[in-house]
Scaffold this motif. Structure first.
Motif, PDB file in Angstrom:
ATOM      1  N   PRO A  82     -11.308 -55.715  52.738  1.00  0.00           N
ATOM      2  CA  PRO A  82     -12.500 -55.548  53.597  1.00  0.00           C
ATOM      3  C   PRO A  82     -12.760 -56.760  54.628  1.00  0.00           C
ATOM      4  CG  PRO A  82     -12.382 -56.656  51.415  1.00  0.00           C
ATOM      5  CD  PRO A  82     -10.977 -56.749  51.304  1.00  0.00           C
ATOM      6  N   ASP A  83     -13.030 -56.380  55.496  1.00  0.00           N
ATOM      7  CA  ASP A  83     -13.736 -56.900  56.384  1.00  0.00           C
ATOM      8  C   ASP A  83     -13.822 -58.272  56.087  1.00  0.00           C
ATOM      9  OD1 ASP A  83     -15.069 -59.014  58.534  1.00  0.00           O
ATOM     10  OD2 ASP A  83     -14.784 -56.752  59.944  1.00  0.00           O
ATOM     11  N   ASP A  86     -17.853 -59.184  55.670  1.00  0.00           N
ATOM     12  CA  ASP A  86     -18.463 -57.305  54.506  1.00  0.00           C
ATOM     13  C   ASP A  86     -18.094 -58.215  52.788  1.00  0.00           C
ATOM     14  OD1 ASP A  86     -19.069 -56.365  56.190  1.00  0.00           O
ATOM     15  OD2 ASP A  86     -17.338 -54.917  56.548  1.00  0.00           O
ATOM     16  N   ASN A 199     -15.824 -49.442  57.235  1.00  0.00           N
ATOM     17  CA  ASN A 199     -15.663 -49.247  55.631  1.00  0.00           C
ATOM     18  C   ASN A 199     -16.595 -48.601  55.553  1.00  0.00           C
ATOM     19  OD1 ASN A 199     -15.669 -49.822  53.400  1.00  0.00           O
ATOM     20  ND2 ASN A 199     -13.888 -51.723  53.769  1.00  0.00           N
ATOM     21  N   SER A 202     -19.344 -50.909  53.705  1.00  0.00           N
ATOM     22  CA  SER A 202     -20.320 -52.499  54.655  1.00  0.00           C
ATOM     23  C   SER A 202     -21.471 -52.135  54.598  1.00  0.00           C
ATOM     24  CB  SER A 202     -19.599 -52.282  56.455  1.00  0.00           C
ATOM     25  OG  SER A 202     -19.982 -50.994  56.600  1.00  0.00           O
TER      26      SER A 202
END
Length: 419
Positions: A82-83, A86, A199, A202
């Motif tokens: 994931p980012d 996030d 995503n 998110s």
């Protein structure tokens, strides 16, 4: 064969559009049970650092049970990272937590999934299955079982359990599609200002769902009923925890049965002799449900992150490495299942990992088995059998073993199972 360039690719989600890649998994189980996989750029999603693919049953179970070595919290549970911005948000979900925090949340929510409450839904689920199947098979012609029956069956059962008004049920379908089908070209990704896919897990993409969860919880506090959201709304869950549970139940609760039900029918249609054994009452419906789950697990894979340097099947794993277990491979491991590619509806024991294992074993497994048992019983009562009328269309995903379309034709003269 530990180098990623030497091993069969089981990452690319497009592979799964043709079905579970059993030949590739067999090579990995035999030659490289913990094998390095590349994460190439696919369908607009950026490349990643790679991961270890775990394909043997014993190693999959070991990873799932050992949360001290293999964390759900560090990098969450999807293959792609994931980012970083996030990640704190995603970690709020029970699925992405480790003991003891995971256990606290699981105990709170398990109060809502009592056997008594679930069993009370059995009658409603049976009526729904009978109605949907009866309408679909009324003229005896070809029907897309997914569109006509199983999508609605799974979704409506879930909304009954949660206590969601009928007028809002379409929202759940939209939200589930956005999260589950994000790798599939039929569900184009939402892009950010730079043209990169966003995503679906998110904060920005889940804001609408979370706002609805809070509105529904407020309503349930004022008007409690015999449903899961009434229990959660009155529990000790913080607002953020309740939102994440609503997300988890909406997506996982819907897509488990939504994937497993047509997958089970597909397996039965492809093995007519076993289908006949079930239609004639020669095998237990309970063992049949588990065997159909084994050959068509709803979830293909889950990711963990190594919390420390460790070793798995002779392979050194470094702290921070991604470790991905493949349920679909473990369920066909010749070391555990005799003749694993043969459908045997009387198979026992049947230690499949379709609902996971260890602390994260599926909380709604009992509810899912109940729905599947009822669905197959009503399918058996509605017709004399089912045959394929065309090839299935499968979801492009390395996570969910989904079926988008399943053309079937009912056989005439329903036969009552022998006592």
């Amino acid at each position: 064969m530990g180098d990623a360039s030497d091993v069969p690719d089981v990452f690319d989600p497009r592979i799964y559009a043709a079905g579970i890649p059993h030949d590739r998994f067999r090579v990995l189980r035999d030659q490289a049970p913990v094998a390095r996989q590349e994460e190439s750029e696919v369908l607009g999603w950026p490349a990643g650092p790679g991961f270890w693919a775990v394909t043997r049953h014993a190693d999959v179970v070991r990873v799932l049970k050992d949360s001290e070595s293999y964390s759900s919290h560090l990098g969450a549970t999807q293959i792609r990272d994931p980012d970083p911005a996030d990640l704190p948000f995603i970690r709020r979900m029970m699925l992405n937590q480790d003991p003891p925090d995971h256990g606290r949340l699981r105990r709170l929510v398990s109060r809502a999934f009592t056997p008594g409450r679930i069993e009370r839904f059995a009658g409603t689920a049976r009526d729904r299955a009978r109605e949907l199947l009866g309408a679909a098979f009324a003229d005896g012609g070809e029907v897309d079982l997914v569109r006509a029956v199983t999508d609605d069956y799974a979704l409506l059962n879930l909304t009954d359990l949660l206590g969601i008004p009928a007028s809002d049920r379409g929202l759940l379908h939209t939200w589930t599609e956005r999260v589950i089908a994000y790798q599939d070209p039929d569900e184009p990704p939402i892009l950010d200002a730079e043209g990169r896919p966003v995503n679906p897990r998110s904060p920005a993409m889940l804001a609408e769902m979370f706002g609805y969860a809070q509105e529904l919880a407020a309503y349930k506090r004022a008007h409690p009923a015999d449903d899961v959201m009434s229990v959660l709304a009155a529990s000790e869950l913080a607002d953020a925890e309740l939102e994440m549970f609503f997300f988890l139940l909406t997506v996982a609760g819907n897509d488990t049965v939504r994937s497993a039900a047509p997958g089970g029918i597909l397996a039965l249609a492809e093995h007519p002799s076993e289908q006949r054994r079930l239609w004639d009452g020669e095998v237990s419906m309970d063992t049949a449900v588990d065997e159909l789950l084994r050959v068509h697990p709803p979830v293909l894979s889950f990711r963990r992150t190594a919390a420390r340097d460790t070793e798995l099947a002779g392979q050194e794993i470094r702290e921070g490495d991604k470790v991905v277990v493949f349920h679909a491979s473990a369920n066909h491991d010749e070391r555990v299942f005799a003749d694993p590619h043969r459908l045997d509806l009387g198979r026992t024991p049947n230690p499949h990992v379709s609902f996971g294992d260890g602390p994260h074993v599926c909380l709604g497994a009992h509810f899912a088995r109940l729905q599947l048992r009822v669905f197959y019983e009503e399918a058996r009562a509605a017709c004399g059998g089912l045959t394929l009328a065309g090839p299935p269309r499968r979801l492009v995903s390395n996570f969910i073993n989904g079926i988008k379309s399943l053309p079937v034709r009912p056989l005439p003269e329903p036969s009552a199972p022998r006592s």
